[in-house]
Design an enzyme around this catalytic site. Structure first.
Site, PDB file in Angstrom:
ATOM      1  N   LYS A 258      12.167   8.227   0.291  1.00 47.73           N
ATOM      2  CA  LYS A 258      12.641   8.168   1.678  1.00 47.73           C
ATOM      3  C   LYS A 258      14.121   7.786   1.776  1.00 47.73           C
ATOM      4  CE  LYS A 258      11.692   6.080   6.164  1.00 47.73           C
ATOM      5  NZ  LYS A 258      10.800   5.206   6.936  1.00 47.73           N
TER       6      LYS A 258
ATOM      7  N   TYR B 129       9.049  -4.655  11.364  1.00 55.08           N
ATOM      8  CA  TYR B 129       7.677  -4.855  10.937  1.00 55.08           C
ATOM      9  C   TYR B 129       7.083  -6.133  11.510  1.00 55.08           C
ATOM     10  CZ  TYR B 129       7.078  -1.282   7.347  1.00 55.08           C
ATOM     11  OH  TYR B 129       6.901  -0.111   6.692  1.00 55.08           O
TER      12      TYR B 129
ATOM     13  N   ARG C  38       0.784  -0.986   3.307  1.00 51.59           N
ATOM     14  CA  ARG C  38       2.174  -1.461   3.149  1.00 51.59           C
ATOM     15  C   ARG C  38       2.502  -2.487   4.239  1.00 51.59           C
ATOM     16  NH1 ARG C  38       7.303   0.121   1.253  1.00 51.59           N
ATOM     17  NH2 ARG C  38       8.915   0.289   2.840  1.00 51.59           N
TER      18      ARG C  38
ATOM     19  N   HIS D 229      13.564  -1.869   1.666  1.00 49.79           N
ATOM     20  CA  HIS D 229      14.357  -1.541   2.844  1.00 49.79           C
ATOM     21  C   HIS D 229      15.832  -1.750   2.543  1.00 49.79           C
ATOM     22  CE1 HIS D 229      10.720  -2.383   5.678  1.00 49.79           C
ATOM     23  NE2 HIS D 229      10.727  -1.138   5.248  1.00 49.79           N
TER      24      HIS D 229
ATOM     25  N   HIS E 124      -0.088   3.952   4.792  1.00 48.99           N
ATOM     26  CA  HIS E 124       1.031   3.084   5.174  1.00 48.99           C
ATOM     27  C   HIS E 124       0.542   1.758   5.763  1.00 48.99           C
ATOM     28  CE1 HIS E 124       5.388   2.990   5.543  1.00 48.99           C
ATOM     29  NE2 HIS E 124       5.237   2.318   6.662  1.00 48.99           N
TER      30      HIS E 124
ATOM     31  N   ARG F  41       5.386   3.112  -0.725  1.00 54.31           N
ATOM     32  CA  ARG F  41       5.159   4.188   0.233  1.00 54.31           C
ATOM     33  C   ARG F  41       4.312   5.271  -0.423  1.00 54.31           C
ATOM     34  NH1 ARG F  41      10.792   3.326   0.909  1.00 54.31           N
ATOM     35  NH2 ARG F  41      11.288   2.451   2.954  1.00 54.31           N
TER      36      ARG F  41
END
Length: 177
Positions: free
Chosen positions: A69, A175, A143, A166, A140, A44
């Site tokens: 995050k 995703y 990613r 994650h 992003h 990220r």
């Protein structure tokens, strides 16, 4: 693509983007290393921005950090091409500074770099990739492109989840919906 997800680059576009960076200048070395971390490791922007020397375990060829995050630990292998991009920037591009973050502004004052999306925009222009492709998602997008490529290569969802850091598989599945 659902609107909540970033757009993606095709694999060839990612390679074109990386190849377009002029690595002869200090800022080019920095930009290339940043793009490699996003494209090859899926980091990220916040984690690239906060990357410090102690996060790189050269001996074991790994990057170890606590994600901004999620506050969860993440360990990723450090591929040779990404490692060499980092070494080139740290040795030959990074200004001398006591600032702990690796990525700094290329001009004084040498403080932590803040706007990473400009790096992507500049590379997209150099690679002749239309800017509208990443209108709202910036770095992003690399990613998400990595996740998409891994899925196309039939990488198991739990591996993609680990790479992206994650906490649960539901986030990863968004995703690939």
């Amino acid at each position: 693509t659902p609107s909540h997800l970033p757009s993606t680059f095709a694999h060839g576009e990612v390679e074109r983007l990386l190849a377009s960076v002029d690595r002869s200048s200090p800022s080019g070395k920095r930009d290339y290393a940043v793009l490699m971390l996003a494209a090859k490791l899926g980091l990220r922007t916040s984690d690239i921005k906060n990357l410090k020397h102690e996060n790189i375990d050269w001996e074991n060829r790994a990057i170890r950090l606590t994600q901004i995050k999620t506050n969860e630990p993440l360990t990723l292998p450090l591929p040779s091409d990404v490692g060499w991009a980092l070494i080139d920037y740290i040795r030959h591009g990074r200004p001398v500074s006591d600032v702990p973050e690796i990525f700094l502004r290329a001009v004084a004052p040498y403080v932590s770099l803040q706007n990473f999306d400009n790096i992507l925009v500049k590379a997209m222009r150099q690679a002749n990739i239309p800017l509208k492709r990443v209108a709202h998602h910036g770095l992003h997008t690399l990613r998400h492109s990595l996740a998409t490529t891994m899925l196309e290569q039939e990488t198991p969802i739990h591996v993609i989840q680990e790479v992206l850091g994650h906490v649960n598989a539901h986030t990863t599945r968004r995703y690939i919906a």
